[in-house]
Design a protein around this motif. Structure first.
Motif, PDB file in Angstrom:
ATOM      1  N   UNK A 134      49.522  -8.977   3.527  1.00 40.03           N
ATOM      2  CA  UNK A 134      48.622  -7.823   3.525  1.00 40.03           C
ATOM      3  C   UNK A 134      49.028  -6.812   4.592  1.00 40.03           C
ATOM      4  N   UNK A 135      49.367  -7.324   5.783  1.00 40.01           N
ATOM      5  CA  UNK A 135      49.807  -6.424   6.852  1.00 40.01           C
ATOM      6  C   UNK A 135      51.092  -5.700   6.449  1.00 40.01           C
ATOM      7  N   UNK A 136      52.021  -6.422   5.833  1.00 40.35           N
ATOM      8  CA  UNK A 136      53.279  -5.792   5.417  1.00 40.35           C
ATOM      9  C   UNK A 136      53.054  -4.747   4.325  1.00 40.35           C
ATOM     10  N   UNK A 137      52.227  -5.073   3.334  1.00 36.48           N
ATOM     11  CA  UNK A 137      51.965  -4.131   2.246  1.00 36.48           C
ATOM     12  C   UNK A 137      51.230  -2.884   2.741  1.00 36.48           C
ATOM     13  N   UNK A 138      50.260  -3.059   3.624  1.00 37.49           N
ATOM     14  CA  UNK A 138      49.482  -1.912   4.094  1.00 37.49           C
ATOM     15  C   UNK A 138      50.314  -1.004   4.999  1.00 37.49           C
ATOM     16  N   UNK A 139      51.141  -1.590   5.848  1.00 40.31           N
ATOM     17  CA  UNK A 139      52.032  -0.765   6.669  1.00 40.31           C
ATOM     18  C   UNK A 139      53.032  -0.030   5.789  1.00 40.31           C
ATOM     19  N   UNK A 140      53.541  -0.712   4.767  1.00 32.86           N
ATOM     20  CA  UNK A 140      54.433  -0.039   3.829  1.00 32.86           C
ATOM     21  C   UNK A 140      53.749   1.080   3.068  1.00 32.86           C
ATOM     22  N   UNK A 141      52.465   0.876   2.727  1.00 35.35           N
ATOM     23  CA  UNK A 141      51.716   1.933   2.042  1.00 35.35           C
ATOM     24  C   UNK A 141      51.531   3.155   2.934  1.00 35.35           C
ATOM     25  N   UNK A 142      51.295   2.923   4.227  1.00 39.26           N
ATOM     26  CA  UNK A 142      51.149   4.050   5.159  1.00 39.26           C
ATOM     27  C   UNK A 142      52.460   4.828   5.269  1.00 39.26           C
TER      28      UNK A 142
END
Length: 226
Positions: A140-148
């Motif tokens: 989740x942390x990786x996906x959300x940082x990638x989304x930002x």
């Protein structure tokens, strides 16, 4: 005529007839039988609880662990940030991948909140839930940082709602990282000690107790010469 007994003299009680039970036995017969004692269940373990009693204990213990360790607060904050970001982006035209990532993380966080709140994971023991939750926070942390990063690079000029949504997505990623750090409490005391040999069970020889040293055998007599 026999003389009358003197006044104030005590008369001895007549001996009980043969076969009569003593007074103590009569008292014991009158006392009620001992009632079977109720089994006291341990507070920190399931014990022998079954059915609804077990589920009530599991529900209470699961919510106690979920809220006291901080997992509930962090997951709810992450879920709130993602829902707010989804509302802000709904009025704008954005790339579908942003909507996909936010929707996916909202569903996963909601799943884990329901799972721990209703103690469902206690009845599915073949899944290692702490490890699965740890991996979920990591992804989740990786996906959300990638989304930002993707949201910032895909647009040169940002609307106010778009900027607030990107900030909320980043905050949700930070909360997922915090939750991942809190998962370390579930693995304390479970690491094997290094450089320590453990003998297999059943092969440890216990010292023989109660046996003294064996007596020495007497020397054999020498045989005579012929």
């Amino acid at each position: 005529m026999a003389p009358k007994a003197a006044k104030g003299a005590k008369t001895e009680p007549a001996p009980p007839p043969a076969g009569a039970k003593p007074q103590e036995d009569k008292k014991d017969d009158k006392e009620p039988l001992d009632k079977p004692q109720k089994l006291v269940q341990p507070k920190h373990e399931v014990g022998t609880r079954k059915g609804c009693r077990r589920y009530r204990w599991e529900l209470k213990d699961s919510n106690k662990e979920f809220w006291l360790l901080g997992h509930a607060e962090v997951k709810i904050l992450s879920l709130g940030c993602l829902i707010a970001a989804m509302i802000l982006l709904s009025s704008l035209s954005v790339h579908p991948i942003l909507t996909l990532i936010i929707t996916m993380e909202i569903s996963i966080f909601s799943f884990f909140i329901i799972l721990y709140s209703f103690a469902v994971h206690r009845y599915i023991p073949f899944i290692l839930w702490p490890i699965s939750d740890l991996f979920n926070d990591l992804f989740a942390c990786a996906f959300l940082v990638g989304a930002v990063v993707f949201a910032v690079r895909s647009r040169r000029s940002m609307h106010l709602h778009y900027l607030l949504a990107v900030i909320l997505i980043g905050v949700a990623g930070v909360f997922a990282l915090i939750d991942m750090c809190l998962q370390r409490n579930n693995f304390r005391g479970k690491r094997a000690k290094k450089h320590k040999l453990i003998s297999p069970p059943g092969k440890e020889k216990e010292p023989q107790q109660g046996k003294g040293p064996e007596p020495a055998k007497p020397p054999e007599p020498a045989k005579g010469k012929k």
